[in-house]
Design a protein around this motif. Sequence first.
Motif, PDB file in Angstrom:
ATOM      1  N   PRO A   1       0.839  -1.207   0.000  1.00 59.42           N
ATOM      2  CA  PRO A   1       0.000   0.000   0.000  1.00 59.42           C
ATOM      3  C   PRO A   1       0.871   1.253   0.000  1.00 59.42           C
ATOM      4  CG  PRO A   1      -0.763  -1.569   1.652  1.00 59.42           C
ATOM      5  CD  PRO A   1       0.520  -2.115   1.114  1.00 59.42           C
ATOM      6  N   GLY A   2       2.005   1.181   0.700  1.00 55.68           N
ATOM      7  CA  GLY A   2       2.906   2.348   0.753  1.00 55.68           C
ATOM      8  C   GLY A   2       3.375   2.733  -0.641  1.00 55.68           C
ATOM      9  N   ALA A   3       3.793   1.736  -1.421  1.00 59.35           N
ATOM     10  CA  ALA A   3       4.283   2.030  -2.774  1.00 59.35           C
ATOM     11  C   ALA A   3       3.140   2.551  -3.635  1.00 59.35           C
ATOM     12  CB  ALA A   3       4.884   0.776  -3.389  1.00 59.35           C
ATOM     13  N   ALA A   4       1.963   1.961  -3.478  1.00 58.43           N
ATOM     14  CA  ALA A   4       0.840   2.382  -4.317  1.00 58.43           C
ATOM     15  C   ALA A   4       0.470   3.836  -4.034  1.00 58.43           C
ATOM     16  CB  ALA A   4      -0.360   1.465  -4.077  1.00 58.43           C
ATOM     17  N   LEU A   5       0.433   4.194  -2.742  1.00 52.23           N
ATOM     18  CA  LEU A   5       0.026   5.562  -2.402  1.00 52.23           C
ATOM     19  C   LEU A   5       1.143   6.573  -2.637  1.00 52.23           C
ATOM     20  CD1 LEU A   5      -2.147   4.849   0.759  1.00 52.23           C
ATOM     21  CD2 LEU A   5      -2.928   5.630  -1.475  1.00 52.23           C
TER      22      LEU A   5
ATOM     23  N   TYR B   1      -0.874  -7.216   1.811  1.00 53.86           N
ATOM     24  CA  TYR B   1      -0.451  -6.150   2.735  1.00 53.86           C
ATOM     25  C   TYR B   1      -1.577  -5.153   2.996  1.00 53.86           C
ATOM     26  CZ  TYR B   1       4.354  -7.856   2.350  1.00 53.86           C
ATOM     27  OH  TYR B   1       5.482  -8.639   2.408  1.00 53.86           O
ATOM     28  N   THR B   2      -2.445  -4.947   2.022  1.00 53.92           N
ATOM     29  CA  THR B   2      -3.541  -3.997   2.234  1.00 53.92           C
ATOM     30  C   THR B   2      -4.545  -4.544   3.242  1.00 53.92           C
ATOM     31  OG1 THR B   2      -3.320  -3.270  -0.045  1.00 53.92           O
ATOM     32  CG2 THR B   2      -5.347  -2.664   1.061  1.00 53.92           C
ATOM     33  N   LEU B   3      -4.842  -5.839   3.093  1.00 49.59           N
ATOM     34  CA  LEU B   3      -5.900  -6.414   3.928  1.00 49.59           C
ATOM     35  C   LEU B   3      -5.346  -7.087   5.182  1.00 49.59           C
ATOM     36  CD1 LEU B   3      -7.962  -7.972   0.998  1.00 49.59           C
ATOM     37  CD2 LEU B   3      -8.302  -5.754   2.106  1.00 49.59           C
ATOM     38  N   ALA B   4      -4.018  -7.101   5.330  1.00 48.06           N
ATOM     39  CA  ALA B   4      -3.380  -7.778   6.464  1.00 48.06           C
ATOM     40  C   ALA B   4      -3.814  -9.238   6.527  1.00 48.06           C
ATOM     41  CB  ALA B   4      -3.690  -7.054   7.772  1.00 48.06           C
TER      42      ALA B   4
ATOM     43  N   HIS C   1     -11.282  -6.426  -3.205  1.00 44.73           N
ATOM     44  CA  HIS C   1     -11.657  -5.524  -2.110  1.00 44.73           C
ATOM     45  C   HIS C   1     -11.439  -4.091  -2.612  1.00 44.73           C
ATOM     46  CE1 HIS C   1     -11.590  -3.461   1.722  1.00 44.73           C
ATOM     47  NE2 HIS C   1     -11.968  -4.570   2.331  1.00 44.73           N
ATOM     48  N   PRO C   2     -12.400  -3.180  -2.327  1.00 40.27           N
ATOM     49  CA  PRO C   2     -12.248  -1.818  -2.868  1.00 40.27           C
ATOM     50  C   PRO C   2     -10.932  -1.161  -2.462  1.00 40.27           C
ATOM     51  CG  PRO C   2     -14.060  -1.954  -1.265  1.00 40.27           C
ATOM     52  CD  PRO C   2     -13.647  -3.354  -1.571  1.00 40.27           C
ATOM     53  N   ALA C   3     -10.420  -1.507  -1.279  1.00 40.02           N
ATOM     54  CA  ALA C   3      -9.152  -0.892  -0.852  1.00 40.02           C
ATOM     55  C   ALA C   3      -8.032  -1.261  -1.815  1.00 40.02           C
ATOM     56  CB  ALA C   3      -8.808  -1.357   0.565  1.00 40.02           C
ATOM     57  N   VAL C   4      -8.026  -2.515  -2.261  1.00 43.31           N
ATOM     58  CA  VAL C   4      -6.983  -2.966  -3.187  1.00 43.31           C
ATOM     59  C   VAL C   4      -7.176  -2.278  -4.539  1.00 43.31           C
ATOM     60  CG1 VAL C   4      -5.941  -4.975  -4.310  1.00 43.31           C
ATOM     61  CG2 VAL C   4      -6.898  -5.194  -1.997  1.00 43.31           C
ATOM     62  N   LEU C   5      -8.414  -2.240  -4.992  1.00 41.00           N
ATOM     63  CA  LEU C   5      -8.687  -1.651  -6.310  1.00 41.00           C
ATOM     64  C   LEU C   5      -8.354  -0.160  -6.339  1.00 41.00           C
ATOM     65  CD1 LEU C   5     -12.041  -3.418  -7.259  1.00 41.00           C
ATOM     66  CD2 LEU C   5      -9.709  -4.022  -7.943  1.00 41.00           C
TER      67      LEU C   5
ATOM     68  N   PRO D   1     -17.293  -4.905  -0.926  1.00 43.39           N
ATOM     69  CA  PRO D   1     -16.632  -5.953  -1.718  1.00 43.39           C
ATOM     70  C   PRO D   1     -17.634  -6.929  -2.348  1.00 43.39           C
ATOM     71  CG  PRO D   1     -15.585  -5.753   0.437  1.00 43.39           C
ATOM     72  CD  PRO D   1     -16.764  -4.835   0.444  1.00 43.39           C
ATOM     73  N   ALA D   2     -18.693  -7.253  -1.626  1.00 45.63           N
ATOM     74  CA  ALA D   2     -19.661  -8.227  -2.150  1.00 45.63           C
ATOM     75  C   ALA D   2     -20.323  -7.688  -3.414  1.00 45.63           C
ATOM     76  CB  ALA D   2     -20.717  -8.536  -1.090  1.00 45.63           C
ATOM     77  N   ARG D   3     -20.599  -6.394  -3.394  1.00 45.61           N
ATOM     78  CA  ARG D   3     -21.231  -5.759  -4.559  1.00 45.61           C
ATOM     79  C   ARG D   3     -20.271  -5.787  -5.761  1.00 45.61           C
ATOM     80  NH1 ARG D   3     -24.749  -5.124  -7.852  1.00 45.61           N
ATOM     81  NH2 ARG D   3     -25.143  -3.091  -8.773  1.00 45.61           N
ATOM     82  N   ILE D   4     -18.996  -5.585  -5.486  1.00 41.76           N
ATOM     83  CA  ILE D   4     -18.009  -5.605  -6.580  1.00 41.76           C
ATOM     84  C   ILE D   4     -17.939  -7.018  -7.183  1.00 41.76           C
ATOM     85  CG2 ILE D   4     -15.549  -5.334  -7.145  1.00 41.76           C
ATOM     86  CD1 ILE D   4     -15.457  -3.084  -5.074  1.00 41.76           C
TER      87      ILE D   4
END
Length: 615
Positions: free
Chosen positions: A473-477, A499-502, A518-522, A598-601
């Motif tokens: 997540p650090g590299a992505a952000l 790493y995002t979802l631990a 998961h929306p956080a990953v996307l 996430p379920a909706r995605i």
Amino acid sequence: MKTERGEKSEAKPADILRKPGPRRGREHSIRGIPVSPGIAIGTVYDTTEVPTEAPRRTITPDQAEAEKARLAEAVALSRKQLAKLKMRLSVLPEEAQEELAPLLDAYVLMLGNSRLLRGARKRIETELLAAETAVGDEAEAIAALILAARDDDKPGLQRRAGEVREIARRLTRNLTSTPFRSLKGVPEGAILIAEELTPADAALLDPTRIAGVATDEGGADGHTAIMLRALGIPAILGATGLSESAERGDMAVLDGAAGTIVLRPGDKATEKGRAALAAFAKERSKLAKLRRLPAITTDGEHVELQANLEIPAELPLIAQAGAQGIGLLRTEFLFMNREDLPDEEAQLAAYTVVVDAMGGDPVTIRVLDWGGEKDMQALSEGVAPTHSGPNPALGLRGLRLLLKRPELLEAQFAAILRVSERGKIRILLPMVTNPSEVQAAREIYERVARRLRRKGVTLPEKLPELGVMIETPGAALAADAIALEADFFAIGTNDLAMYTLAVDRAEAEVSHLYDSLHPAVLRLMQFATEAALRLRMPVSVCGEMAGNPRLVPLLLGLGIRCLSMNASAIPRVKQAIRALDIADCARFARRVMEQSDPARIHELVLNFGTGTDKG
Ligand code: PEP
Ligand code: MG
């Protein structure tokens, strides 16, 4: 060493431990995580039953301390395995649980301050025996004493002696965990069953001999799963209770796409397996026809489809799949299953084979990504810092280790640079979180290039590009800052999701929480992709998401035009691309990115193109 193999008439504790559940002979179906599609019908080869053939070994006095430490490590690992087994008892039938629980407690006790361990440690010190030899000898001595006791309960004595030998056997297996022995004798056409398979074990499997693999542990996007997919071996991991239920020689039908294994199948299940096998072969030959067709959308957008390579044995598969080069060459294979480090020359030879085989197509070589679950013998045995800190995945992994041990990076850069005139090479840095790490790597890279040139090695005027894996997540952000230091990005969705979802990508227990959609990953992927596209910098996806045809509309919609995946996934992904329109994909991606559930995605992705989504 005298072992229980000599005393066939005894009650075998392993049988008590492993076969308590479904009645022997009965059909029994177990569900696991589907990791590599395909059907396998064959006899079970259960590695947990392998009587360990540890050769007798002695040590020198100065090795005694290290040997005792090795024993302590094996004890810790055995305890962990037994604790896991105990936690999972609940999936077994009640009577089996009642039988097993006290047995496991007895084993755990023997891993405490027991006579077995005290005796083994003493033998290491005084007889200068290797840990596995000391454990074996001590277990035999204790078993002999138990059996010699004056007691009318002969079966009871035999059971107790058997328990000592069983725990010694587990220790020995963990002490000699190199797979060289245990996987060598697997008969052709067998379905390999193990509690757990490491990526290094998987690298040694011969796909022409092994029909399928199923294990109790493991997750969908761990390296073992990736390796099995790469080898095209039908496989399921995380099949709880499997090694307790299977016995060597049982027939089984494994469905790698459905994630099931049926042990001792009846006529109906066997017939169903045969039909599925025929259907799979038919589908494969249909997909093979796509090989020469371009990966192009209906509105004419080209998508680059490349292959991930884990071991050179996959090269023929890559050619068959019609890949346009290698998007991710994981160099870890060079460091696996050996006791020393591959030097510059050995690496050069390996890269030369791959680059030449690709005949001018691009090859992206990732420098060593050691750490986390990718345990490599040479590195973990003191050549490089051990990764066994409190959180190995958060420790000295990937580029972090290489910057700490620059001589490893220098040798690898030098070997890669020396093949750079032979083809189109790019270099990829794993596990980056900070732009300064990229700067530091680039300094080393340029220094190595200057040294080689001084020595008269001809290098291309423009050195191979240096790219960065976006997998934390650090590299992505921080992708906008990292993009200023990098020549290209490769998004590693496997680690990015972990790493995002631990959530450990290789851990069966939490695999239900591992979710690349998961929306956080996307959102992280979108942020990184846009940072690259703003600078017109190449960006690809090389995690397991790239090989899933259902996810292609979303990835194209996010702006990705290069996907790198295991070779066998390429035809299906190509088929999906050839039916897509980029404008539809972009609309779809916008819709997905508006969601936070996430379920909706998942629902949207599943229903893409079916017209069933009411939105
Ligand atoms: C990733 O993390 O997505 C990736 C491609 O690297 P690896 O699977 O080798 O960690
Ligand atoms: Mg990774």
